[in-house]
Enzyme design. Sequence first.
Site, mmCIF file in Angstrom:
data_model
loop_
_atom_site.group_PDB
_atom_site.id
_atom_site.type_symbol
_atom_site.label_atom_id
_atom_site.label_comp_id
_atom_site.label_asym_id
_atom_site.label_seq_id
_atom_site.Cartn_x
_atom_site.Cartn_y
_atom_site.Cartn_z
ATOM 1 C CG ASP A 190 -4.681 -7.459 5.045
ATOM 2 O OD1 ASP A 190 -4.156 -6.940 4.039
ATOM 3 O OD2 ASP A 190 -4.367 -7.144 6.214
ATOM 4 C CB THR A 215 2.915 -5.499 2.150
ATOM 5 O OG1 THR A 215 3.174 -6.831 2.629
ATOM 6 C CG2 THR A 215 1.903 -4.835 3.073
ATOM 7 C CE LYS A 260 -1.868 -3.089 2.088
ATOM 8 N NZ LYS A 260 -0.911 -2.094 2.677
ATOM 9 C CB THR A 261 -8.040 -2.133 5.918
ATOM 10 O OG1 THR A 261 -7.090 -3.197 5.949
ATOM 11 C CG2 THR A 261 -9.319 -2.593 6.596
ATOM 12 N NE ARG A 281 -1.644 0.523 10.151
ATOM 13 C CZ ARG A 281 -1.342 -0.634 9.561
ATOM 14 N NH1 ARG A 281 -0.265 -1.303 9.926
ATOM 15 N NH2 ARG A 281 -2.105 -1.110 8.604
#
Length: 342
Positions: free
Chosen positions: A113, A162, A68-69, A221
């Site tokens: 975020d 999320t 997302k980032t 990640r």
Amino acid sequence: MDMDERLLEPTAAHGEDDGDAGIRPKRLDDFQGQSELKENLSVFIQAAVKRGEPLDHVFISGPPGLGKTTLANIMANELGAEIKVTSAPALDKPKDLAGLLSTIPEGTVFFIDEIHRLKPAIEEMLYIAMEDYELDWIIGQGPAARTVRIPVPPFTLVGATTKPGRVSSPLFTRFGITVRIDYYGPAELQDILIRSAGILGIEIQSDAAALLARCSRGTPRVANRLLRRMRDFAQVAGAPSVTTAIVEDGLKRLGIDLEGLEEQDRRILAAIIDKYGGGPVGAETLAISVGEGIDALEDFYEPYLIQRGFLQRTPRGRMVTAAAYQHLGRKPASDGNQPFLL
């Protein structure tokens, strides 16, 4: 140096791994997987650039660690714009939001975020900023107080979460573009691992990358984190490259099985089976049983266990499936508690 002459350096948001910043893609073409998402975003970005307007506000949802980032940084690069990164918990008072928005250049990508954690007062201020590019500000106190509207430069808000279900409807409907990032397949993760290995200067065999991709929980990640650990094992062993044997040994030493389950995942499944007869059990009770925070349980562990078919969420609580019994080498109870397993 202006924005057309360089790419924005990747920025880690709250909760993101700073160690991943250097290997994050900077362009949509380098972003692995999520083909439909990329195609649509590419169209929206190109149209905004041709019109000379800021991109419409973007809402991104998905489990942690899926990019997302990274997408927010990519959008800023593709637009040739700056990016301002923050998180909802960091915006404590309306003046915090006002201070950020009043100082950004026109066209900035403003990334928030964990946007589901915005405080009501800040969220209400954001409504007007998103629609009219203005901020309501109260001057004075008591009967003499009055509201003035402060203009802010046109910007693109990118909100990531999320937990999309916890975002209020008035805020959600103000986003013109909604994006859902799903778990990655093994082939997509293998491509990501090979790309990351090249950037980090790691030699990794194709079979080893495929095995590592299979055990990465569908999450880039996690894949990149495991790649760095395999590099450590290979370097200490004096191996010139990461081989399948090194990955197998490394995963065993880290307590990760071939389904990508870690020790805590297996503890969660075992607790439901051994302490609660396979379920159902409430989330809070389960979290206490395994010594885990309920947020970590719901946001990190449960989504993958559900996606892999080991766990079910029911109105009565969490229940394991037949696949969980098989994976742990257990025999389903035959006392009638779980007829769907018999």
